[in-house]
Write an enzyme that holds these catalytic residues in place. Structure first.
Site, PDB file in Angstrom:
ATOM      1  N   GLU A   1      -9.409  -1.472  -7.126  1.00 33.36           N
ATOM      2  CA  GLU A   1      -8.262  -0.954  -7.869  1.00 33.36           C
ATOM      3  C   GLU A   1      -8.332  -1.191  -9.375  1.00 33.36           C
ATOM      4  O   GLU A   1      -7.656  -0.502 -10.135  1.00 33.36           O
ATOM      5  CB  GLU A   1      -6.972  -1.583  -7.330  1.00 33.36           C
ATOM      6  CG  GLU A   1      -6.712  -1.340  -5.854  1.00 33.36           C
ATOM      7  CD  GLU A   1      -6.482   0.131  -5.539  1.00 33.36           C
ATOM      8  OE1 GLU A   1      -5.954   0.853  -6.411  1.00 33.36           O
ATOM      9  OE2 GLU A   1      -6.834   0.566  -4.432  1.00 33.36           O
TER      10      GLU A   1
ATOM     11  N   GLY B   1       0.831  -1.196   0.000  1.00 31.17           N
ATOM     12  CA  GLY B   1       0.000   0.000   0.000  1.00 31.17           C
ATOM     13  C   GLY B   1       0.864   1.243   0.000  1.00 31.17           C
ATOM     14  O   GLY B   1       1.714   1.408   0.884  1.00 31.17           O
TER      15      GLY B   1
END
Length: 232
Positions: free
Chosen positions: A127, A51
Site C-alpha cells: 500500500e 479493507g
C-alpha cells in the site's frame, strides 16, 4: 493477482510497472513510516486493518478474525492516478482511496500479535509504495455494534498522484482502458462490485461508474468486431 510470495520477493522498482523514482519510497522510508504508525497505536489494543478495496477479496496478510465493519466520516473515491499496477504513465487509470465525508462499509481484519510486524511489513510494501496514503487510526463499528480502532489507508490529498475530479464521466474512460502488470483497471472495479455484493453491502457511488465502464467496454468490443470500423 497479488500473492504473498509475490510481495515478499517483489522488487518495488519493477514488479508493479514503471514508478517514477522521485515517488518511490525506499525500504528504509517504508520502515520508518510503519514505525511512526505503530508508535501511535492506541493502548496496545489489537491491531485491526480496514479493507475497503482489494484488501477485502485479497488481503494476503494473515488475520485471526474478520468482521464486516463501517467507517464513518470517509467515503470511497477513485481519486488516485494509477500509473503502475493496473495502469501506465501513457494510459493511466484510477485507484481507490478514501476522501472525507459520508461512510464506507468494508471488512475489518484483526492481525495476530505474534506476527504483527511481519504482516504489516507486507501490507506497507503493497500500500505504501509511493506514500500516497496516510495510515490513520480510526474508529470502526463492527456488524455486532462493537467499536474497534483500526488502521485505515486514507488518500493524501497533497500527494502528486491525487486527483480531485472523481466524476464518473471523467474516470470511467480511464478505468475502461487502463491496464498494467497486475491486470486491467476494470477488473479491479468489477471485483469490488462483486465483493460488496457477496457481503450484502452497497456503495451508491459505484453504480453509475460500473454501468458506464461496462458500456464503454461493450462499445469498444463492438467496434473491434466491426470490419467497417477497422477500415475507417
Amino acid at each position: 493477482m497479488i500473492t504473498r510470495d509475490f510481495l515478499q520477493n517483489a522488487d518495488c522498482k519493477t514488479a508493479f510497472g514503471t514508478i517514477e523514482e522521485s515517488l518511490l519510497l525506499s525500504p528504509e522510508q517504508r520502515s520508518a513510516s510503519l514505525d511512526c504508525t505503530l508508535r501511535r497505536r492506541p493502548d496496545n489494543s489489537p491491531v485491526w486493518i480496514f479493507g475497503y478495496g482489494s484488501l477485502m477479496w485479497n488481503p494476503v496478510f494473515d488475520s485471526e478474525e474478520v468482521q464486516p465493519a463501517t467507517l464513518f466520516g470517509w467515503h470511497r473515491a477513485f481519486c488516485l492516478r494509477l500509473t503502475a499496477g493496473r495502469g501506465t504513465h501513457s494510459q493511466p487509470g484510477r485507484m481507490l482511496a478514501l476522501k472525507e465525508g459520508g461512510k464506507t462499509t468494508g471488512l475489518a481484519f484483526r492481525l495476530p500479535e505474534e506476527k504483527l510486524r511481519e504482516e504489516l511489513e507486507l501490507l506497507w510494501k503493497r500500500e505504501m509504495l509511493t506514500g500516497c496514503y496516510v495510515p490513520t487510526w480510526c474508529e470502526l463499528t463492527l456488524l455486532s455494534g462493537q467499536q474497534v480502532t483500526a488502521l485505515v489507508f486514507i488518500m493524501d490529498s497533497a500527494h502528486p498522484l491525487f486527483e480531485a475530479d472523481t466524476r464518473y464521466q471523467v474516470i470511467a474512460p480511464l478505468i475502461a482502458n487502463a491496464s498494467g502488470p497486475l491486470g486491467t483497471n476494470a477488473q479491479y472495479l468489477f471485483a469490488l462490485e462483486q465483493e460488496l455484493r457477496n457481503h450484502g453491502m452497497q456503495d451508491d457511488c459505484l453504480h453509475e461508474l460500473v454501468d458506464q465502464v461496462r458500456l464503454l467496454q461493450k462499445a469498444a468490443n463492438a467496434d473491434n468486431c466491426d470490419p467497417d470500423s477497422q477500415a475507417r
